[in-house]
Design a protein around this motif. Structure first.
Motif, short mmCIF file in Angstrom:
data_model
loop_
_atom_site.label_atom_id
_atom_site.label_comp_id
_atom_site.label_asym_id
_atom_site.label_seq_id
_atom_site.Cartn_x
_atom_site.Cartn_y
_atom_site.Cartn_z
N UNK A 51 0.88 -1.17 0.00
CA UNK A 51 0.00 0.00 0.00
C UNK A 51 0.91 1.22 0.00
N UNK A 52 0.72 2.11 -0.99
CA UNK A 52 1.51 3.33 -1.05
C UNK A 52 0.63 4.48 -0.56
N UNK A 53 1.08 5.13 0.50
CA UNK A 53 0.36 6.27 1.08
C UNK A 53 1.24 7.50 1.00
N UNK A 54 0.61 8.65 0.84
CA UNK A 54 1.33 9.92 0.72
C UNK A 54 1.03 10.78 1.95
N UNK A 55 2.09 11.27 2.60
CA UNK A 55 1.92 12.11 3.79
C UNK A 55 2.89 13.29 3.68
N UNK A 56 2.38 14.47 3.94
CA UNK A 56 3.22 15.67 3.88
C UNK A 56 4.05 15.79 5.17
N UNK A 57 5.29 16.23 5.07
CA UNK A 57 6.13 16.41 6.26
C UNK A 57 5.56 17.39 7.28
N UNK A 58 4.66 18.26 6.86
CA UNK A 58 4.06 19.22 7.79
C UNK A 58 3.02 18.57 8.71
N UNK A 59 2.62 17.36 8.42
CA UNK A 59 1.59 16.67 9.21
C UNK A 59 2.18 15.96 10.42
N UNK A 60 1.42 15.92 11.48
CA UNK A 60 1.81 15.18 12.68
C UNK A 60 1.98 13.70 12.36
N UNK A 61 1.16 13.17 11.48
CA UNK A 61 1.25 11.76 11.08
C UNK A 61 2.62 11.45 10.49
N UNK A 62 3.22 12.40 9.80
CA UNK A 62 4.56 12.21 9.25
C UNK A 62 5.55 11.91 10.37
N UNK A 63 5.51 12.71 11.45
CA UNK A 63 6.40 12.48 12.59
C UNK A 63 6.17 11.08 13.16
N UNK A 64 4.92 10.69 13.27
CA UNK A 64 4.59 9.37 13.82
C UNK A 64 5.10 8.25 12.91
N UNK A 65 4.91 8.39 11.61
CA UNK A 65 5.40 7.37 10.67
C UNK A 65 6.91 7.24 10.71
N UNK A 66 7.58 8.37 10.83
CA UNK A 66 9.04 8.34 10.88
C UNK A 66 9.52 7.56 12.10
N UNK A 67 8.78 7.64 13.20
CA UNK A 67 9.17 6.92 14.42
C UNK A 67 8.73 5.46 14.40
N UNK A 68 7.51 5.20 13.98
CA UNK A 68 6.95 3.85 14.10
C UNK A 68 7.29 2.94 12.93
N UNK A 69 7.41 3.51 11.74
CA UNK A 69 7.67 2.73 10.52
C UNK A 69 6.59 1.69 10.24
N UNK A 70 5.36 1.97 10.70
CA UNK A 70 4.22 1.11 10.37
C UNK A 70 2.95 1.95 10.40
N UNK A 71 1.93 1.47 9.71
CA UNK A 71 0.66 2.18 9.66
C UNK A 71 -0.45 1.21 9.27
N UNK A 72 -1.68 1.61 9.58
CA UNK A 72 -2.84 0.87 9.09
C UNK A 72 -3.67 1.81 8.24
N UNK A 73 -4.39 1.23 7.31
CA UNK A 73 -5.35 1.98 6.51
C UNK A 73 -6.69 1.29 6.68
N UNK A 74 -7.68 2.06 7.11
CA UNK A 74 -9.04 1.54 7.29
C UNK A 74 -9.94 2.21 6.26
N UNK A 75 -10.55 1.40 5.41
CA UNK A 75 -11.39 1.88 4.31
C UNK A 75 -12.85 1.76 4.75
N UNK A 76 -13.57 2.89 4.86
CA UNK A 76 -14.96 2.81 5.31
C UNK A 76 -15.89 2.26 4.23
N UNK A 77 -16.64 1.24 4.60
CA UNK A 77 -17.66 0.68 3.72
C UNK A 77 -19.03 1.26 4.04
#
Length: 168
Positions: A51-77
């Motif tokens: 899964x390729x996700x795009x995150x801007x460095x200005x986002x808090x999520x970017x900081x989290x991804x840089x530290x955790x090196x993992x993520x989930x994606x939940x797709x709403x049905x």
């Protein structure tokens, strides 16, 4: 409870739903953060589902991804537009977006980052590669439309370690 499925079983629906919004979730030191994404892709690279996700460095999520090196994606049905609105307009630096959006999580099956409960479809991903966008490598019309301030995304390629659907 959820049922494991193949990563590409709902690829067509994901492509259609993603443009309306999905949740990209991270966790660092026990703190869960989620954001709304509308861009991303599912593919097969390096012999792995990705899964390729795009995150801007200005986002808090970017900081989290840089530290955790993992993520989930939940797709709403189902319609989760109100929660997606909160997750996409507020910063996890400033508040607990899960509480503000009235979202609950359930533990991941293969990684420590949870998924959004009662959402529908979930991908659990471990970052295997990242690439910062380069201004002069992007078509001029896209550059002008999407990056007028130069706030380019970093592309995160996450190996899909688990894919599952919420139980009905």
């Amino acid at each position: 409870m959820s049922t494991e499925i193949s990563y590409n079983e709902h690829a067509k629906e994901v492509t259609e739903i993603l443009s309306k919004g999905a949740f990209l979730t991270t966790m660092v030191d026990g703190k869960v953060n989620t954001m709304t994404i509308a861009w991303g892709s599912i593919g097969f690279m390096w012999g792995k589902p990705v899964f390729m996700a795009m995150v801007r460095p200005s986002r808090y999520t970017y900081e989290c991804l840089e530290k955790s090196q993992e993520f989930t994606v939940s797709i709403p049905f189902k319609d989760m537009s109100a929660a997606l609105g909160v997750a996409g307009s507020k910063s996890g630096r400033d508040l607990d977006k899960l509480a503000a959006a009235n979202l609950k999580t359930i533990p991941g099956k293969k990684i420590s980052t949870p998924v959004i409960a009662n959402c529908g479809l979930h991908y659990e991903c471990k970052v295997v590669y990242k690439q910062e966008m380069v201004q002069d490598q992007l078509a001029a019309d896209l550059n002008e439309k999407w990056y007028p301030t130069g706030n380019y995304h970093t592309l995160y390629f996450g190996e899909i370690l688990a894919t599952h659907l919420d139980e009905k």
